[in-house]
Write a protein that holds these residues in place. Structure first.
Motif, PDB file in Angstrom:
ATOM      1  N   LEU A  96     -50.715  13.728  49.089  1.00 24.43           N
ATOM      2  CA  LEU A  96     -50.184  14.702  50.038  1.00 24.43           C
ATOM      3  C   LEU A  96     -49.136  14.071  50.943  1.00 24.43           C
ATOM      4  O   LEU A  96     -48.090  14.668  51.206  1.00 24.43           O
ATOM      5  CB  LEU A  96     -51.327  15.300  50.861  1.00 24.43           C
ATOM      6  CG  LEU A  96     -50.973  16.466  51.766  1.00 24.43           C
ATOM      7  CD1 LEU A  96     -50.398  17.618  50.957  1.00 24.43           C
ATOM      8  CD2 LEU A  96     -52.206  16.918  52.532  1.00 24.43           C
ATOM      9  N   GLU A  97     -49.400  12.862  51.394  1.00 23.92           N
ATOM     10  CA  GLU A  97     -48.429  12.146  52.231  1.00 23.92           C
ATOM     11  C   GLU A  97     -47.140  11.870  51.457  1.00 23.92           C
ATOM     12  O   GLU A  97     -46.035  12.068  51.972  1.00 23.92           O
ATOM     13  CB  GLU A  97     -49.044  10.832  52.716  1.00 23.92           C
ATOM     14  CG  GLU A  97     -48.102   9.993  53.550  1.00 23.92           C
ATOM     15  CD  GLU A  97     -48.698   8.636  53.888  1.00 23.92           C
ATOM     16  OE1 GLU A  97     -47.910   7.743  54.222  1.00 23.92           O
ATOM     17  OE2 GLU A  97     -49.930   8.477  53.814  1.00 23.92           O
TER      18      GLU A  97
ATOM     19  N   SER B 275     -45.216  15.145  50.902  1.00 27.14           N
ATOM     20  CA  SER B 275     -44.590  15.546  52.163  1.00 27.14           C
ATOM     21  C   SER B 275     -43.350  14.694  52.441  1.00 27.14           C
ATOM     22  O   SER B 275     -42.310  15.213  52.855  1.00 27.14           O
ATOM     23  CB  SER B 275     -45.597  15.406  53.298  1.00 27.14           C
ATOM     24  OG  SER B 275     -45.002  15.692  54.531  1.00 27.14           O
ATOM     25  N   ASP B 276     -43.456  13.399  52.187  1.00 30.28           N
ATOM     26  CA  ASP B 276     -42.317  12.507  52.374  1.00 30.28           C
ATOM     27  C   ASP B 276     -41.193  12.862  51.400  1.00 30.28           C
ATOM     28  O   ASP B 276     -40.020  12.879  51.775  1.00 30.28           O
ATOM     29  CB  ASP B 276     -42.753  11.056  52.171  1.00 30.28           C
ATOM     30  CG  ASP B 276     -41.610  10.093  52.367  1.00 30.28           C
ATOM     31  OD1 ASP B 276     -41.123   9.986  53.509  1.00 30.28           O
ATOM     32  OD2 ASP B 276     -41.180   9.469  51.368  1.00 30.28           O
TER      33      ASP B 276
ATOM     34  N   VAL C 178     -40.573  15.819  49.931  1.00 30.17           N
ATOM     35  CA  VAL C 178     -39.951  17.092  50.333  1.00 30.17           C
ATOM     36  C   VAL C 178     -39.039  16.860  51.534  1.00 30.17           C
ATOM     37  O   VAL C 178     -37.927  17.392  51.592  1.00 30.17           O
ATOM     38  CB  VAL C 178     -41.026  18.157  50.637  1.00 30.17           C
ATOM     39  CG1 VAL C 178     -40.417  19.369  51.308  1.00 30.17           C
ATOM     40  CG2 VAL C 178     -41.745  18.562  49.360  1.00 30.17           C
ATOM     41  N   GLY C 179     -39.495  16.035  52.463  1.00 29.41           N
ATOM     42  CA  GLY C 179     -38.671  15.733  53.632  1.00 29.41           C
ATOM     43  C   GLY C 179     -37.361  15.067  53.260  1.00 29.41           C
ATOM     44  O   GLY C 179     -36.331  15.300  53.884  1.00 29.41           O
TER      45      GLY C 179
END
Length: 117
Positions: free
Chosen positions: A9-10, A13-14, A16-17
């Motif tokens: 998940l981390e 998220s990274d 996508v960022g």
């Protein structure tokens, strides 16, 4: 949640960022410049939208180009699971640059292939 799912998940998220918004706009902007070049020259049938088939084909290329952009997530997420994660985060702009360059070559070739008679 497990440690692995937290890490995934981390990483997602990274990713996508990094990949979304600014960089997708840059990618699409470069491809837009390639299309603009062919539109100004007036040498590509694909950019003559008076024919609905041309517009459909062009929109298909746009969709494919953005699906291909999403392919960058595969190596990004795979490398983020390795111990090289921090180094990768500093160098993944190279994947973006290579992918954008390659996509612009493909767009140029595709648009040049639909020549006016």
């Amino acid at each position: 949640m497990s440690a692995l799912s937290d890490r995934l998940l981390e990483n997602l998220s990274d990713g996508v960022g990094f990949w979304e918004l600014k960089r997708r706009l840059t990618y699409n902007g470069v491809l837009g410049l390639v299309c603009g070049y062919h539109a100004i020259r007036g040498d590509s049938l694909l950019l003559r939208w008076s024919d609905p088939d041309n517009l459909t084909a062009f929109l298909s290329f746009v969709i494919v180009a953005n699906v291909v952009y999403c392919a960058a997530y595969v190596p990004d997420q795979a490398i983020q699971l390795t111990p090289y994660r921090e180094g990768w985060k500093r160098w993944r702009w190279l994947l973006l640059s290579f992918g954008t360059f390659f996509a612009s070559l493909l767009a140029h070739a595709a648009l040049a292939g639909f020549k006016s008679p």
